[in-house]
Design a protein around this motif. Structure first.
Motif, mmCIF file in Angstrom:
data_model
loop_
_atom_site.group_PDB
_atom_site.id
_atom_site.type_symbol
_atom_site.label_atom_id
_atom_site.label_comp_id
_atom_site.label_asym_id
_atom_site.label_seq_id
_atom_site.Cartn_x
_atom_site.Cartn_y
_atom_site.Cartn_z
ATOM 1 N N GLY A 142 0.808 -1.212 0.000
ATOM 2 C CA GLY A 142 0.000 0.000 0.000
ATOM 3 C C GLY A 142 0.840 1.261 0.000
ATOM 4 O O GLY A 142 0.539 2.225 -0.719
ATOM 5 N N LEU A 143 1.915 1.267 0.802
ATOM 6 C CA LEU A 143 2.759 2.458 0.891
ATOM 7 C C LEU A 143 3.820 2.506 -0.203
ATOM 8 O O LEU A 143 4.107 3.573 -0.750
ATOM 9 C CB LEU A 143 3.437 2.513 2.269
ATOM 10 N N SER A 144 4.421 1.353 -0.527
ATOM 11 C CA SER A 144 5.537 1.326 -1.479
ATOM 12 C C SER A 144 5.086 1.347 -2.923
ATOM 13 O O SER A 144 5.857 1.747 -3.807
ATOM 14 C CB SER A 144 6.411 0.083 -1.243
ATOM 15 N N VAL A 145 3.866 0.909 -3.199
ATOM 16 C CA VAL A 145 3.385 0.843 -4.580
ATOM 17 C C VAL A 145 2.290 1.874 -4.815
ATOM 18 O O VAL A 145 2.473 2.834 -5.567
ATOM 19 C CB VAL A 145 2.886 -0.573 -4.927
ATOM 20 N N VAL A 146 1.147 1.696 -4.156
ATOM 21 C CA VAL A 146 0.001 2.575 -4.423
ATOM 22 C C VAL A 146 0.285 4.003 -3.972
ATOM 23 O O VAL A 146 0.172 4.957 -4.744
ATOM 24 C CB VAL A 146 -1.265 2.030 -3.727
ATOM 25 N N CYS A 147 0.689 4.151 -2.708
ATOM 26 C CA CYS A 147 0.954 5.489 -2.177
ATOM 27 C C CYS A 147 2.163 6.129 -2.858
ATOM 28 O O CYS A 147 2.164 7.330 -3.134
ATOM 29 C CB CYS A 147 1.168 5.421 -0.665
ATOM 30 N N SER A 148 3.190 5.338 -3.158
ATOM 31 C CA SER A 148 4.377 5.879 -3.830
ATOM 32 C C SER A 148 4.053 6.393 -5.221
ATOM 33 O O SER A 148 4.660 7.355 -5.697
ATOM 34 C CB SER A 148 5.478 4.815 -3.923
ATOM 35 N N PHE A 149 3.090 5.752 -5.888
ATOM 36 C CA PHE A 149 2.691 6.197 -7.222
ATOM 37 C C PHE A 149 2.152 7.627 -7.147
ATOM 38 O O PHE A 149 2.608 8.515 -7.873
ATOM 39 C CB PHE A 149 1.630 5.249 -7.774
ATOM 40 N N SER A 150 1.196 7.860 -6.256
ATOM 41 C CA SER A 150 0.632 9.210 -6.124
ATOM 42 C C SER A 150 1.637 10.175 -5.513
ATOM 43 O O SER A 150 1.719 11.343 -5.910
ATOM 44 C CB SER A 150 -0.645 9.169 -5.280
ATOM 45 N N PHE A 151 2.432 9.691 -4.537
ATOM 46 C CA PHE A 151 3.454 10.527 -3.906
ATOM 47 C C PHE A 151 4.426 11.058 -4.958
ATOM 48 O O PHE A 151 4.734 12.254 -5.001
ATOM 49 C CB PHE A 151 4.202 9.711 -2.853
ATOM 50 N N GLY A 152 4.918 10.155 -5.821
ATOM 51 C CA GLY A 152 5.870 10.567 -6.842
ATOM 52 C C GLY A 152 5.281 11.573 -7.809
ATOM 53 O O GLY A 152 5.922 12.567 -8.163
#
Length: 508
Positions: free
Chosen positions: A97-107
């Motif tokens: 959730g944090l490394s893939v999904v959240c990182s996508f929007s974060f980036g």
């Protein structure tokens, strides 16, 4: 006199490149700004003096920013640590959730907000502080709209994760966690432009205090929601949202209460010329996303290997450790972006060059020290994240790759900061695309699956892509003509900060 002639030459080059920006103004030798661009380096003694002076300037900005970013990354890391002591499945769910999904929007959102590092930094260097609040409001509008468009990624994360090959139980748990952390995305959409607004003016101490307070709050909330209330990863998601909004609201209070030079209130002008602002923001987003998503893909690919829970868990722990070091260099990235944009905006090409070379040398030393620490502690640091002996052993086996990654990642983010400060986002985005996704990713897939090297093969291939990108960017920095970059910065400031005056001059 030499500096005046140089600035006049740069001005004339800029006029030739952008004649539509010229205001009906006569520039004489007396009107040209006299800028102290620092002394040239002619000996080792001169080089040491420049290193010491520039290091003081760099770390005065880096230390608070770096501490702030480490604290904010601690929100992610402590969330994974708390989840990791619940079960392997919940660790994998939160990690995905944090490394893939959240990182996508974060980036994407961080990249869109990074356009402000170029614009605000160069405008501040040129003395046009009053424009910073306007830029920040434009960025808020663009990032909030982007966050709204990214919501389906969180809402439909479970089927998306299954589509890319994640095991059903991991995908279901990760999708559930991802849905609950949607509010933090909108907090980041406001937070990132506000950070850039403060960083451009070197008002960074407040960022460190807010980050530290947020980390303490987050640990307290995790303990309360997970251990006292027994809410599991739902409690982790709620704590994550609250902590992110605490950071955002605190920064807004400071900006509107104590930054009267750059913040003059809300204005409808923020809705003007949005499309041109979107283009620069999108170029920044593409550049940064290609970097952030690259390591995210490493986590995704391991989900297809045998014994996926161990594979994903081990690589997630390594990426978590790498992320801690990465946050330090994101702080240095922000600091060198501020230094480069301020110096170029002030018309100081030699000072810009000195700043770049000092930060690259400093970052390389830090990266080597981090690698040595990881190799020495390879049998011990996995215990922090998990009590599972098999998972601890899996992490120890790939710790050497983590050490190499730390060295490469000590230089690469710093060069990206130079790129943002100079306005090279489009060029770096093209380099990232070629090195990461055309070379590194296929090579990692070949070694990991074709050669059956597993996690280590995927990681080695992707490290080769990072190494190639780093070498290319170092060559570009070495060959850069900083006088030409200063001239282009002058043109960029006139374009973005003098729209009204330019229009009036053309109408005359």
């Amino acid at each position: 006199m030499e500096e005046a002639l140089m600035l006049r030459s740069d001005y004339e080059k800029g006029v030739a490149m952008h004649p539509h920006l010229v205001v009906e103004t006569v520039v004489s030798n007396d009107q040209l700004p006299k800028v102290d661009d620092g002394l040239p380096v002619r000996s080792l003694g001169d080089a040491w003096d420049v290193f010491v002076q520039e290091s003081k300037k760099l770390w005065r900005i880096t230390a608070p920013i770096g501490f702030s970013i480490i604290c904010l990354y601690g929100l992610n890391s402590t969330t994974q640590i708390f989840a990791g002591h619940l079960s392997k499945l919940q660790l994998s769910a939160v990690a995905i959730g944090l490394s893939v999904v959240c990182s996508f929007s974060f980036g994407f959102l961080l990249g869109m907000g990074s356009a402000l590092e170029t614009l605000c930094g160069q405008a501040y260097g040129a003395g046009q502080v009053e424009k910073l609040g306007l830029y920040m409001q434009r960025s808020w509008i663009i990032l909030l709209a982007s966050a709204l468009l990214l919501c389906p990624l969180y809402i439909f994360s479970t089927p998306i994760l299954k589509l890319i090959g994640q095991e059903d139980d991991i995908a279901e748990a990760a999708g559930h966690f991802s849905f609950y952390i949607i509010p933090q995305m909108f907090a980041q959409a406001i937070n990132f432009p506000t950070q850039k607004f403060l960083q451009a003016q070197s008002k960074v101490d407040i960022l460190a205090w807010i980050g530290f307070a947020a980390l303490l709050l987050h640990v307290a909330l995790l303990s309360l929601f997970l251990y006292c209330f027994g809410w599991g990863i739902d409690g982790a998601a709620i704590a994550f949202n609250i902590s992110q909004w605490f950071v955002t609201i605190s920064q807004l209070i400071y900006v509107m209460g104590w930054c009267r030079d750059g913040w003059t209130g809300f204005t409808w002008l923020a809705f003007k010329d949005l499309w041109a602002f979107v283009r620069l923001s999108f170029a920044s987003a593409v550049m940064l996303c290609l970097e952030i998503w690259y390591m995210m893909v490493l986590v995704v690919l391991t989900g297809h290997l045998n014994n996926a829970e161990i594979a994903v868990g081990s690589i997630s722990i390594c990426m978590n450790i790498n992320g801690w070091e990465g946050m330090v260099f994101i702080g240095i990235n922000a600091a060198i972006s501020v230094r480069v944009s301020n110096e170029l905006g002030s018309g100081r090409p030699r000072a810009t060059m000195h700043a770049v070379f000092v930060v690259v040398a400093t970052s390389l030393v830090i990266g080597l020290v981090c690698m040595i620490i990881i190799l020495a502690a390879r049998d011990y640091f996995p215990i922090i994240f998990t009590s599972d002996k098999e998972l601890q052993h899996a992490v120890t086996k790939i710790a050497h790759l983590l050490g190499i990654t730390m060295v490469l990642n000590s230089i690469q983010p710093v060069i990206s900061g130079v790129a943002v400060g100079s306005g090279w986002q489009g060029l770096v985005a093209a380099i990232n695309l070629g090195c990461y996704y055309i070379f590194g990713l296929p090579l990692g897939f070949l070694l990991g699956y074709g050669m059956h090297w597993g996690v280590q093969g995927i990681w080695v291939g992707m490290l080769c892509g990072t190494a190639l990108q780093t070498l290319i960017l170092l060559y570009i920095v070495w060959k850069t003509n900083w006088k030409e970059e200063a001239a282009q910065a002058s043109q960029r400031v006139r374009l973005w900060a003098g729209e009204e005056e330019i229009t009036a001059g053309q109408q005359k």
